[in-house]
Design a protein around this motif. Sequence first.
Motif, PDB file in Angstrom:
ATOM      1  N   GLY A  22       0.823  -1.198   0.000  1.00  9.73           N
ATOM      2  CA  GLY A  22       0.000   0.000   0.000  1.00  9.73           C
ATOM      3  C   GLY A  22       0.860   1.253   0.000  1.00  9.73           C
ATOM      4  N   PRO A  24       2.148   4.165   2.262  1.00 11.69           N
ATOM      5  CA  PRO A  24       2.216   4.567   3.674  1.00 11.69           C
ATOM      6  C   PRO A  24       1.374   5.836   3.852  1.00 11.69           C
ATOM      7  CG  PRO A  24       4.415   4.029   2.823  1.00 11.69           C
ATOM      8  CD  PRO A  24       3.489   4.064   1.643  1.00 11.69           C
ATOM      9  N   GLU A  26       1.304   8.446   5.609  1.00 10.72           N
ATOM     10  CA  GLU A  26       1.908   9.778   5.694  1.00 10.72           C
ATOM     11  C   GLU A  26       2.172  10.344   4.302  1.00 10.72           C
ATOM     12  OE1 GLU A  26       3.200   6.954   6.760  1.00 10.72           O
ATOM     13  OE2 GLU A  26       5.396   6.876   6.627  1.00 10.72           O
ATOM     14  N   THR A  29       0.351  13.300   2.231  1.00  9.14           N
ATOM     15  CA  THR A  29       0.800  14.698   2.217  1.00  9.14           C
ATOM     16  C   THR A  29       1.174  15.181   0.815  1.00  9.14           C
ATOM     17  OG1 THR A  29       2.175  16.264   3.448  1.00  9.14           O
ATOM     18  CG2 THR A  29       3.280  14.299   2.656  1.00  9.14           C
ATOM     19  N   TYR A  30       1.538  14.265  -0.090  1.00 14.93           N
ATOM     20  CA  TYR A  30       1.966  14.653  -1.438  1.00 14.93           C
ATOM     21  C   TYR A  30       0.763  14.736  -2.375  1.00 14.93           C
ATOM     22  CZ  TYR A  30       6.528  13.168   0.341  1.00 14.93           C
ATOM     23  OH  TYR A  30       7.664  13.021   1.093  1.00 14.93           O
ATOM     24  N   PRO A  34       5.079  10.110  -4.726  1.00 13.64           N
ATOM     25  CA  PRO A  34       6.428   9.857  -5.262  1.00 13.64           C
ATOM     26  C   PRO A  34       6.600   8.397  -5.722  1.00 13.64           C
ATOM     27  CG  PRO A  34       6.560  11.048  -3.176  1.00 13.64           C
ATOM     28  CD  PRO A  34       5.134  10.597  -3.334  1.00 13.64           C
ATOM     29  N   ALA A  35       7.549   8.189  -6.632  1.00  9.63           N
ATOM     30  CA  ALA A  35       7.862   6.848  -7.141  1.00  9.63           C
ATOM     31  C   ALA A  35       8.077   5.886  -5.978  1.00  9.63           C
ATOM     32  CB  ALA A  35       9.120   6.896  -8.015  1.00  9.63           C
ATOM     33  N   GLY A  36       7.509   4.701  -6.111  1.00  8.98           N
ATOM     34  CA  GLY A  36       7.722   3.653  -5.114  1.00  8.98           C
ATOM     35  C   GLY A  36       6.757   3.700  -3.954  1.00  8.98           C
ATOM     36  N   LEU A  37       5.955   4.772  -3.823  1.00  9.47           N
ATOM     37  CA  LEU A  37       5.003   4.840  -2.714  1.00  9.47           C
ATOM     38  C   LEU A  37       3.567   4.569  -3.164  1.00  9.47           C
ATOM     39  CD1 LEU A  37       6.411   7.813  -0.591  1.00  9.47           C
ATOM     40  CD2 LEU A  37       6.637   5.364  -0.170  1.00  9.47           C
ATOM     41  N   GLU A 107      -4.788   1.197   2.736  1.00 14.53           N
ATOM     42  CA  GLU A 107      -3.828   2.061   2.032  1.00 14.53           C
ATOM     43  C   GLU A 107      -3.552   1.699   0.581  1.00 14.53           C
ATOM     44  OE1 GLU A 107      -3.416  -0.413   4.488  1.00 14.53           O
ATOM     45  OE2 GLU A 107      -1.851   0.600   5.648  1.00 14.53           O
ATOM     46  N   PRO A 244      -2.233   9.794   9.701  1.00 16.99           N
ATOM     47  CA  PRO A 244      -2.298   9.553  11.140  1.00 16.99           C
ATOM     48  C   PRO A 244      -1.473  10.610  11.885  1.00 16.99           C
ATOM     49  CG  PRO A 244      -1.992   7.495   9.953  1.00 16.99           C
ATOM     50  CD  PRO A 244      -1.770   8.607   8.956  1.00 16.99           C
TER      51      PRO A 244
END
Lengths: 362, 362
Positions: A22, A24, A26, A29-30, A34-37, A107, A244
């Motif tokens: 998933g 994360p 936090e 916020t973007y 970003p890549a990989g998230l 997520e 969170p």
Amino acid sequence: MPISVDPGISKMELALAARNHGMPLEALTYDVTPAGLHYLLIHYDIPQVAVGSWTLTVDGAISRPLALTMEDIKSLPQVTERVTMECAGNGRARLDPRPIGQPWLDEAVGTAEWTGVRLVEVLMAAGLEDGAIEVLFSGMDRGVEGGYEQPYERSLAMGDASRPEVILAHSMNGQPLLPQHGFPLRLIVPGWYGMTSVKWLHRITVLTEAFQGYQQSHSYRIRTQEEEPGEPVSRILPRSLMIPPGVPGYPDRERFVSAGEVTIRGRAWSGFGPINRVEVSVGDGGSWIDANVEPATHHYAWQSWHHIWNAAVGSYVLSSRATDATGLVQPLDPVWNLGGYLVNATQSVTVTVTDRSAASAR
Amino acid sequence: MPISVDPGISKMELALAARNHGMPLEALTYDVTPAGLHYLLIHYDIPQVAVGSWTLTVDGAISRPLALTMEDIKSLPQVTERVTMECAGNGRARLDPRPIGQPWLDEAVGTAEWTGVRLVEVLMAAGLEDGAIEVLFSGMDRGVEGGYEQPYERSLAMGDASRPEVILAHSMNGQPLLPQHGFPLRLIVPGWYGMTSVKWLHRITVLTEAFQGYQQSHSYRIRTQEEEPGEPVSRILPRSLMIPPGVPGYPDRERFVSAGEVTIRGRAWSGFGPINRVEVSVGDGGSWIDANVEPATHHYAWQSWHHIWNAAVGSYVLSSRATDATGLVQPLDPVWNLGGYLVNATQSVTVTVTDRSAASAR
């Protein structure tokens, strides 16, 4: 393999969770993940594709069969769409009994800017023949599911396939697709759950009959028993998620917040239209307070919201609830179905509020 | 929270597995792991850092305290190291009873090219004072662990910190660090498990006494009871992994292979020295056959190996076993410890071999 139910989290589910992931929370916020998230759900293996020997075949009920290279695709008019994508199985692991499959909690989401060519331009270039009713998308990923070996394939009805926001994307956030996001080309269907946005695309076939493949006629359908045909999953139901607040515990990841004013921030989205309401509960007997929702800046991307919480020392369960412009509202409790799809029940975040002097003495 | 044991996979472990992730094993095909496929283990939240307002503080037992900007760091001589990194807890979920923590199976690994400045250059610029014995690395990530709020912090003895391969990295595979890999700066300690390579680095403190923080004195130690001080985890034990051959099932991800010659490919690595032997077993009574191992091309990166298997119709469990230049060999069975570290037992891949005509009729 037929879908079955099992109350315990198995090693098989864990093996899926170890490779898929998933976003994360936090990373809410973007604006653009970003890549990989960005979340990932991959049924089979990630193919390794040499773009030089790859072509996109367009065939079936068309007058001009095509074999497009990446150069051909990039020579067509290019568009970019900012899209929030979510897995149809997001929330599955909150069901009881829990359907077998990737055990998502909350997520399985992400937002990206996808660049490519409108699908409808390619279909027009190929020339639709009479009786064309569906478009089939075939990926290069293969596996055994439902008892037979198959490529990952899904279809769209011609009306959905012809919508201007549906694109064949070669780039994500301004970079060539990463292998795990479908390099060199994938379908993007904004507003729909991710199963439709076929990755590692190498063939588009125009059909005069409805596609009956496994991912269309068996998976991704809402039903309560194996025997039912069920209704197909399509557009994304409304969901809101919060970042969170405070700091996490490890390994439990429950939250610790200092008493005082806390700005709770999050995102909300729906595939049916803009979000026009997000409410927040701090677990004080089920009352809901309206959060501030920012207007949509992109038709198919999440919206920001925030709420200022005056946190007093104590224990809380925070939740948020989104309503979209069509009046769809997130339910408080998950609604069970056999495949574990469309589970858009509200998130719960357990928070301990301490006064700062006590927290630093812990 | 003290580490405890629990035989069932809990929602807490699942919540860790949903945000952290391993490297899908088909990505062993890449010499350098593409963005987003490298394993991730993050104790707390990913900080969002504005590099313009960030500095690296160097203080403690030094003669010239430093506050380095990213520009300062990039003006020092730059080096690039190709490094295979692995989580100390890789394999944890194969233990019984299973230690609580991120429930890894086999895939908590990845290889990247890290670019930055040698740590020893920064330490020399700061000027070590007499009695300096350790270097403490403090991340910007914070959480509650072991009952108190803390930043993620780890130390290295001066001898280890002074090794030329230890770097402060601002780039991964030629790009600025992604947020989840420690943007804007992280430590990289080649050959050691990942817990040492502190992310989101913002302070380096030279110590005249041994650091006693939670991640040093409690976590990442090998012991069988809470009361033991235990031995610290440091260098990576040898491991080999294969790319699971053929195509996967979903959701079980067991493998289906057509009968005939199958080239089994994989990687192997050790933090103690090069790999000089990989053996393969096809589950026929425990016999092991030497695979072809390619020589090391980079001191701290994995090596390739392959083995040609003449696969006959049937069911198999494939394994591989690495031996490094110091004589360390992977064990066949996991060795239990309270934290679930250093579990480098051989991988098992379940494969069904069918003849091609039968497979297509499935």
